[in-house]
Design a protein around this motif. Sequence first.
Motif, mmCIF file in Angstrom:
data_model
loop_
_atom_site.group_PDB
_atom_site.id
_atom_site.type_symbol
_atom_site.label_atom_id
_atom_site.label_comp_id
_atom_site.label_asym_id
_atom_site.label_seq_id
_atom_site.Cartn_x
_atom_site.Cartn_y
_atom_site.Cartn_z
ATOM 1 N N SER A 158 0.825 -1.215 0.000
ATOM 2 C CA SER A 158 0.000 0.000 0.000
ATOM 3 C C SER A 158 0.856 1.261 0.000
ATOM 4 O O SER A 158 0.509 2.262 -0.630
ATOM 5 N N ALA A 159 1.992 1.218 0.712
ATOM 6 C CA ALA A 159 2.910 2.361 0.695
ATOM 7 C C ALA A 159 3.451 2.585 -0.713
ATOM 8 O O ALA A 159 3.530 3.730 -1.194
ATOM 9 N N LEU A 160 3.803 1.510 -1.398
ATOM 10 C CA LEU A 160 4.288 1.632 -2.771
ATOM 11 C C LEU A 160 3.172 2.125 -3.695
ATOM 12 O O LEU A 160 3.425 2.887 -4.636
ATOM 13 N N LEU A 201 -7.413 -0.505 2.159
ATOM 14 C CA LEU A 201 -8.800 -0.944 1.986
ATOM 15 C C LEU A 201 -8.912 -1.957 0.847
ATOM 16 O O LEU A 201 -9.572 -3.000 0.994
ATOM 17 N N PHE A 202 -8.275 -1.678 -0.283
ATOM 18 C CA PHE A 202 -8.300 -2.612 -1.407
ATOM 19 C C PHE A 202 -7.685 -3.961 -1.005
ATOM 20 O O PHE A 202 -8.190 -5.021 -1.390
ATOM 21 N N SER A 211 -10.581 -12.851 -3.553
ATOM 22 C CA SER A 211 -10.602 -12.625 -4.998
ATOM 23 C C SER A 211 -10.129 -11.222 -5.348
ATOM 24 O O SER A 211 -10.488 -10.242 -4.695
ATOM 25 N N LEU A 212 -9.351 -11.125 -6.421
ATOM 26 C CA LEU A 212 -8.925 -9.824 -6.922
ATOM 27 C C LEU A 212 -10.094 -9.041 -7.499
ATOM 28 O O LEU A 212 -10.024 -7.814 -7.638
ATOM 29 N N LEU A 213 -11.177 -9.723 -7.823
ATOM 30 C CA LEU A 213 -12.344 -9.058 -8.394
ATOM 31 C C LEU A 213 -12.925 -8.017 -7.436
ATOM 32 O O LEU A 213 -13.435 -6.981 -7.890
ATOM 33 N N ALA A 214 -12.862 -8.265 -6.145
ATOM 34 C CA ALA A 214 -13.452 -7.328 -5.176
ATOM 35 C C ALA A 214 -12.791 -5.948 -5.231
ATOM 36 O O ALA A 214 -13.483 -4.940 -5.434
ATOM 37 N N PRO A 215 -11.463 -5.839 -5.077
ATOM 38 C CA PRO A 215 -10.869 -4.503 -5.206
ATOM 39 C C PRO A 215 -10.977 -3.932 -6.614
ATOM 40 O O PRO A 215 -11.049 -2.710 -6.778
ATOM 41 N N VAL A 216 -10.998 -4.796 -7.623
ATOM 42 C CA VAL A 216 -11.167 -4.301 -8.995
ATOM 43 C C VAL A 216 -12.488 -3.554 -9.124
ATOM 44 O O VAL A 216 -12.544 -2.445 -9.695
ATOM 45 N N LEU A 217 -13.562 -4.110 -8.605
ATOM 46 C CA LEU A 217 -14.880 -3.476 -8.734
ATOM 47 C C LEU A 217 -14.955 -2.171 -7.957
ATOM 48 O O LEU A 217 -15.527 -1.185 -8.435
#
Length: 237
Positions: A158-160, A201-202, A211-217
């Motif tokens: 997240s820092a990056l 949060l992501f 799933s990566l889909l959650a932060p994607v949406l």
Amino acid sequence: MSDRAVGRRRLLGFTGGLVTVLAAWNNLVVTRLPGYPASYVVANLGAAAVLLAGARSTGLTWDDLGLARRTLPAGLRWGGACAGAVAAGLAVAVAVPALRPLLTDARVEALDGGEIAYQVLVRVPFGTVLWEEVAFRGVLLAALVRLVPLSWAAVASSALFGIWHVRPTLAALEANDVVDGVAVPAAVLLACAGTAAAGILFTWLRVRSGSLLAPVLLHLATNSLGTVAAAVAIRLS
């Protein structure tokens, strides 16, 4: 040297190279690629494919990367709920005249309808959201979790992600002329810290849903619907 030690060494080298690339890509590399800005989407899609191939070569699984098919329903539920909340908040901000100035963005104001459609339907989903989520909540997080505890991995990635947004923040400040020259470093630091918090949060969504889909949406709703809301707010003002 054991196979396990060799695998860890390979993963360390891959992760170190990945951190270096991500620290430089958005701030120093992508804007200097031939054909930019037209090349932005293709370059970032290509980079995402290369990262996924590299991750798989180090032994990271589709499950590690948040791309396992079995986790898609959970990703859809969590990401859809968050995207719905963002959409509702933006709708309220557009509907309330006093809140519309919070949405306005000079970069959006300069776009015509076709350009807005391109931003919302192509550039943001494929050039920004897909690439950033694959890079940060997919490959980087998965690699770091193999090396350090999850909490450290979440903070580091997240820092990056915050550092990744230095150049875009400078561009936004310049376009909107919201601070003077003296205050720019503080504004950039504050904006990037906020982006890093969004990264947490992501990451939480990615881990919670599997799933990566959650932060994607959620990311897609924030950026694409945010652009639409800004365009509507500008036209209603």
